[in-house]
Design a protein around this motif. Structure first.
Motif, mmCIF file in Angstrom:
data_model
loop_
_atom_site.group_PDB
_atom_site.id
_atom_site.type_symbol
_atom_site.label_atom_id
_atom_site.label_comp_id
_atom_site.label_asym_id
_atom_site.label_seq_id
_atom_site.Cartn_x
_atom_site.Cartn_y
_atom_site.Cartn_z
ATOM 1 N N GLY A 176 0.616 -1.282 -0.177
ATOM 2 C CA GLY A 176 0.009 -0.009 0.009
ATOM 3 C C GLY A 176 0.881 1.312 0.043
ATOM 4 O O GLY A 176 0.362 2.166 -0.075
ATOM 5 N N ARG A 184 0.472 3.059 -3.188
ATOM 6 C CA ARG A 184 -0.647 3.587 -3.308
ATOM 7 C C ARG A 184 -0.704 5.024 -2.728
ATOM 8 O O ARG A 184 -1.403 6.060 -3.217
ATOM 9 C CB ARG A 184 -1.901 2.789 -3.103
ATOM 10 N N GLU A 212 -1.426 8.773 -4.315
ATOM 11 C CA GLU A 212 -2.428 9.731 -3.911
ATOM 12 C C GLU A 212 -1.677 11.012 -3.367
ATOM 13 O O GLU A 212 -2.346 12.205 -3.676
ATOM 14 C CB GLU A 212 -3.036 8.959 -2.833
ATOM 15 N N TYR A 249 6.557 4.766 -5.124
ATOM 16 C CA TYR A 249 5.704 4.836 -6.495
ATOM 17 C C TYR A 249 6.595 5.071 -7.642
ATOM 18 O O TYR A 249 6.451 4.306 -8.568
ATOM 19 C CB TYR A 249 4.682 5.649 -6.357
ATOM 20 N N GLY A 254 -2.013 -5.104 -6.381
ATOM 21 C CA GLY A 254 -2.516 -4.884 -5.135
ATOM 22 C C GLY A 254 -2.534 -6.041 -4.311
ATOM 23 O O GLY A 254 -2.781 -7.249 -4.989
ATOM 24 N N CYS A 300 -6.042 0.983 1.363
ATOM 25 C CA CYS A 300 -4.777 1.291 0.894
ATOM 26 C C CYS A 300 -4.046 0.077 0.677
ATOM 27 O O CYS A 300 -3.333 -0.226 -0.141
ATOM 28 C CB CYS A 300 -3.907 2.546 1.523
ATOM 29 N N SER A 310 -2.116 -1.070 -6.111
ATOM 30 C CA SER A 310 -0.713 -0.546 -5.502
ATOM 31 C C SER A 310 0.390 -1.170 -6.154
ATOM 32 O O SER A 310 0.423 -2.016 -6.127
ATOM 33 C CB SER A 310 -0.685 -0.298 -3.998
#
Length: 325
Positions: free
Chosen positions: A164, A167, A171, A190, A218, A258, A263
């Motif tokens: 997560g 992710r 965001e 990320y 994910g 999350c 992710s």
């Protein structure tokens, strides 16, 4: 820059290929001379606007990211990268220097991974920037590939890092959040993921693993692939760390969602007997700078269940990122 001039410039950037490559760049195809080990082969495409955004990454970062993402599949199988070929789809508006910078970043990461770049293809069109990589990796002598279908009831589920985080980084970038320390780390996760090649080699040298998969879409969805292929179920417990929970709350996100949902983490999710993993957990954390994350237990009963701290369980639908959904 025209196609043939770009190819000529790229050839000058490539180092000489390593042992096991009989013919490198310059002919219609590369020729490998296998060294008696099984080869794992994978293909991955990264498309601007779907997998990355050019406004968030320098061209070299785009190339390096694409390389690491492709190698993550090899890591999940327990293979070490050997070679990669690259198909570039370049927008007709992209400057030649940007195309060269993309490949420079890719080649730099390949060199760090001791992986030969053996050519590929270039197409210039009106569409988005896209990189398609076909990567080949060697399994260690006498070793079998780690498969999704090898989970067995009673095995524990672990991840090589916290699911997560990517992710959360995505965001934070999307919302232009102030760069608090934890968010900065999530953004790096990320933008610049790293395939867990050394982590997987460390584990396989010390533990008999069950199933394995990289977390590319994910946690819930990728664990669902293991359960489907293994004909098993799982019961998981996800106590989110306080700093992760606080960072999610600051962005108005649910920490559990999350950790479970789409992710681009590129950590390895694997199963193994707890008695085999527990003795090496400290050594893993010391070497890689992060702990193994316990996720749950493989069960005989089909389905994916998540328990709260009080032991109450609810059934989950194993959803992750899916193209065309």
């Amino acid at each position: 820059m025209k196609e043939f001039a770009l190819i000529k410039a790229l050839r000058c950037m490539l180092p000489p290929p390593g042992p096991g490559v009989a013919v490198g760049v310059g002919d219609d195809a590369a020729v490998l001379a296998p060294r008696g080990r099984p080869l794992a082969v994978t293909t991955d495409t990264q498309i601007e606007g779907v997998h990355f955004r050019s406004e968030w990454l320098a061209p070299a970062g785009i190339g390096g990211r694409a390389l690491e993402v492709a190698l993550s599949d090899l890591a999940a199988m327990g293979a070490r990268p050997r070679a990669v070929v690259v198909a570039l789809q370049l927008p007709d508006t992209l400057p030649g220097r940007s195309a060269l910078a993309i490949m420079r970043g890719l080649i730099a990461r390949a060199r760090a991974r001791r992986c030969d770049v053996l050519g590929g293809n270039i197409a210039v069109c009106g569409g988005p920037l896209a990189l398609t990589l076909t990567a080949l990796g060697e399994l260690p002598p006498g070793a079998k590939a780690a498969l999704r279908s090898a989970a067995r009831p009673g095995e524990r589920i672990y991840a090589t890092g916290l699911p997560g985080r990517a992710r959360l980084g995505f965001e934070a970038l999307s919302r232009k959040a102030p760069p608090a320390p934890f968010l900065r780390a999530a953004i790096r996760k990320y933008l610049a993921p790293r395939a867990c090649i050394e982590e997987m080699a460390f584990l396989r040298a010390r533990v008999r693993l069950g199933a394995a998969i990289d977390i590319s879409d994910g946690l819930a969805g990728d664990l669902g692939h293991i359960l489907e292929e293994s004909g098993a179920g799982a019961r998981i417990l996800l106590p989110a760390p306080d700093d992760f929970t606080c960072a999610c709350a600051a962005l108005g996100l649910d920490a559990e969602a999350c950790m479970l949902g789409p992710s681009d983490d590129y950590e390895i999710l694997f199963t193994a007997r707890e008695r085999h993993v527990a003795p090496l957990a400290t050594a893993f954390a010391r070497r890689f700078g992060r702990p193994l994350v316990p996720i749950g237990l493989i069960t005989q009963e089909r389905g994916l269940w998540i328990a709260d701290r009080a032991g109450r369980a609810r059934r989950l639908v194993a959803r992750s990122f899916e193209h065309g959904a």
